[in-house]
Design an enzyme around this catalytic site. Sequence first.
Site, PDB file in Angstrom:
ATOM      1  N   TYR A  40      45.822  48.727  36.235  1.00 57.34           N
ATOM      2  CA  TYR A  40      44.805  48.309  35.259  1.00 57.34           C
ATOM      3  C   TYR A  40      44.708  49.353  34.150  1.00 57.34           C
ATOM      4  O   TYR A  40      43.847  50.225  34.186  1.00 57.34           O
ATOM      5  CB  TYR A  40      43.445  48.144  35.940  1.00 57.34           C
ATOM      6  N   TRP A  46      32.841  46.064  34.497  1.00 53.58           N
ATOM      7  CA  TRP A  46      31.985  46.578  35.556  1.00 53.58           C
ATOM      8  C   TRP A  46      32.581  47.819  36.201  1.00 53.58           C
ATOM      9  O   TRP A  46      31.859  48.628  36.761  1.00 53.58           O
ATOM     10  CB  TRP A  46      31.561  45.505  36.526  1.00 53.58           C
ATOM     11  N   TYR A  94      50.156  44.669  31.140  1.00 42.18           N
ATOM     12  CA  TYR A  94      49.139  43.930  31.890  1.00 42.18           C
ATOM     13  C   TYR A  94      49.123  42.488  31.391  1.00 42.18           C
ATOM     14  O   TYR A  94      49.217  42.226  30.186  1.00 42.18           O
ATOM     15  CB  TYR A  94      47.739  44.541  31.710  1.00 42.18           C
ATOM     16  N   GLN A 123      32.018  40.073  33.100  1.00 37.19           N
ATOM     17  CA  GLN A 123      31.955  40.510  34.489  1.00 37.19           C
ATOM     18  C   GLN A 123      30.497  40.772  34.859  1.00 37.19           C
ATOM     19  O   GLN A 123      29.613  40.722  33.999  1.00 37.19           O
ATOM     20  CB  GLN A 123      32.822  41.755  34.711  1.00 37.19           C
ATOM     21  N   GLY A 183      33.935  39.107  39.401  1.00 40.50           N
ATOM     22  CA  GLY A 183      34.484  40.367  39.857  1.00 40.50           C
ATOM     23  C   GLY A 183      35.228  40.216  41.165  1.00 40.50           C
ATOM     24  O   GLY A 183      35.966  41.115  41.573  1.00 40.50           O
ATOM     25  N   ASP A 185      37.786  38.048  42.289  1.00 34.50           N
ATOM     26  CA  ASP A 185      38.678  37.095  41.649  1.00 34.50           C
ATOM     27  C   ASP A 185      39.128  35.927  42.521  1.00 34.50           C
ATOM     28  O   ASP A 185      38.986  34.768  42.141  1.00 34.50           O
ATOM     29  CB  ASP A 185      39.925  37.818  41.140  1.00 34.50           C
ATOM     30  N   ARG A 218      47.773  40.629  46.754  1.00 33.16           N
ATOM     31  CA  ARG A 218      47.324  40.079  45.480  1.00 33.16           C
ATOM     32  C   ARG A 218      47.064  38.570  45.559  1.00 33.16           C
ATOM     33  O   ARG A 218      47.512  37.894  46.483  1.00 33.16           O
ATOM     34  CB  ARG A 218      48.386  40.343  44.401  1.00 33.16           C
ATOM     35  N   TYR A 371      43.255  41.077  48.647  1.00 36.71           N
ATOM     36  CA  TYR A 371      42.286  41.199  47.552  1.00 36.71           C
ATOM     37  C   TYR A 371      40.863  40.859  47.996  1.00 36.71           C
ATOM     38  O   TYR A 371      40.290  41.564  48.816  1.00 36.71           O
ATOM     39  CB  TYR A 371      42.778  40.344  46.386  1.00 36.71           C
ATOM     40  N   TRP A 372      40.253  39.782  47.509  1.00 35.72           N
ATOM     41  CA  TRP A 372      38.856  39.465  47.842  1.00 35.72           C
ATOM     42  C   TRP A 372      38.728  38.435  48.965  1.00 35.72           C
ATOM     43  O   TRP A 372      37.681  37.820  49.133  1.00 35.72           O
ATOM     44  CB  TRP A 372      38.123  38.988  46.587  1.00 35.72           C
ATOM     45  N   GLU A 415      41.999  51.301  46.205  1.00 33.69           N
ATOM     46  CA  GLU A 415      41.272  50.236  45.514  1.00 33.69           C
ATOM     47  C   GLU A 415      40.346  49.520  46.502  1.00 33.69           C
ATOM     48  O   GLU A 415      39.195  49.226  46.193  1.00 33.69           O
ATOM     49  CB  GLU A 415      42.277  49.266  44.917  1.00 33.69           C
TER      50      GLU A 415
END
Length: 458
Positions: A40, A46, A94, A123, A183, A185, A218, A371-372, A415
């Site tokens: 990033y 955020w 990116y 965000q 936030g 994703d 990812r 990830y999330w 992360e």
Amino acid sequence: MTTTLTGPSAQARAALRRDATRVLLANWTGMSTVPSRTLYPHQWSWDSAFIAIGLRHLSPRRAQRELEALLGAQWGDGRIPHIVFNPAVRLDAYFPGPDFWQSTTAGRAAGAPPGVETSGIVQPPVHALAAALVHRSDPESSRRRGFLKWIYPRLVAWHAYLLRDRDFTGHGLASIVHPWESGMDNSPCWDGPLQRIVPVPAASFRRADLAHSDPADRPTDLDYGRYVRLAADYRGHGYRDAGTSHPFAVEDPGFNALLIASEHALAGIARVLGRDPRPHRERAEALTDSLVRHLWQPHAGMFLCRDVRADRVIEEMSVTGLLPLVVPSLPGRIASAMLRTARGDHFGLGSTSALVPSYDLLGSAFDASRYWCGPAWFNINWIIERGLRLHGAETEASALRHAVLDAAGASRFAEYIDPLTGRGRGATHFSWTAAVTIDFLARHDHGRDHEHDRREYR
């Protein structure tokens, strides 16, 4: 991963602070801090708020500059874009980059600034809370530089945008129009609403993220195809909210909880500036009432998202539904129920998982590495720790803080981490991980902020 209530030794804390400081110094660009030099390489909205919260213990002035750089790219309609692009960074570093978002042309009617390229979405609104904490770290420097005087009207405009242009239901709550705005994703919460979106072909874009991170960590190409479609269509409507048909529109409890916390912070800022704090307090209370009325779900023991287009609750249990713990005036019965949910089998706080995972441990979509979809995030656990303390769960808050410090050091400021094993995932030397580490270390030594917060909310 083991957690003790005593936390790391003084020597270990000093080493951890030194290493975290090096991360923030290495990721500083001269104007702001990138989340990661590789993954990033621009300024994220955020992220910068959390980074400022940590930087205030190292250099209050640099923390002020972090937020000033971000707010300097604010749009005329009040929105704070989720990315501010650095023109010195290669376009292909990116995706989607400034050539995709085209803010200075496509966003002109919505007030995109002409001198800087940004994204067109937003965000979570944690910025006023960050600004209040930054001011508190060095009030004299803040007053001398006119920090609050400069940032206050911009934060007011930011909240006004969300409450004016993003209240699609009349509930008084802000809606997100893209999964990235949450936030979180690729949270499984978005899978249902995203089924309505026809993805662009994977061959039509090149993902730079996969060059710097394990693809298993990812979002998938199918996810990205839908993200790109949503963003391109929003761009095609000039990033306008009124009169735009939003195929993805969700009332997200975490997003709105942070808006409430930031309205309370704005009340404190207003008082420092000699202005009337009551409008902010009244707005925070109205938002809290709406949040409880429309998104609290007793059967789940937590808040759940609402799909605005389908007018139905999304039954997925995500950590976004625990973030309202940060709301100070949350009814006691609701806060108690949320604490039980956090400790229970779905999130396993203090038992199965030392840190709160991003998604239901028992959910069909749970993935400990992607990830999330399950991993535990450091900034999210900073919010949860704050909420635990606000609602009197001091023992759990202390255990969580110590677990965060252990995990941050062991993972080289990853992360995020696997919530079951503590293994670091994603990028390392991540800025907000280092920042919340520094903040937790400072409060471990001084413990003043939460006492101040309780006085603020009385």
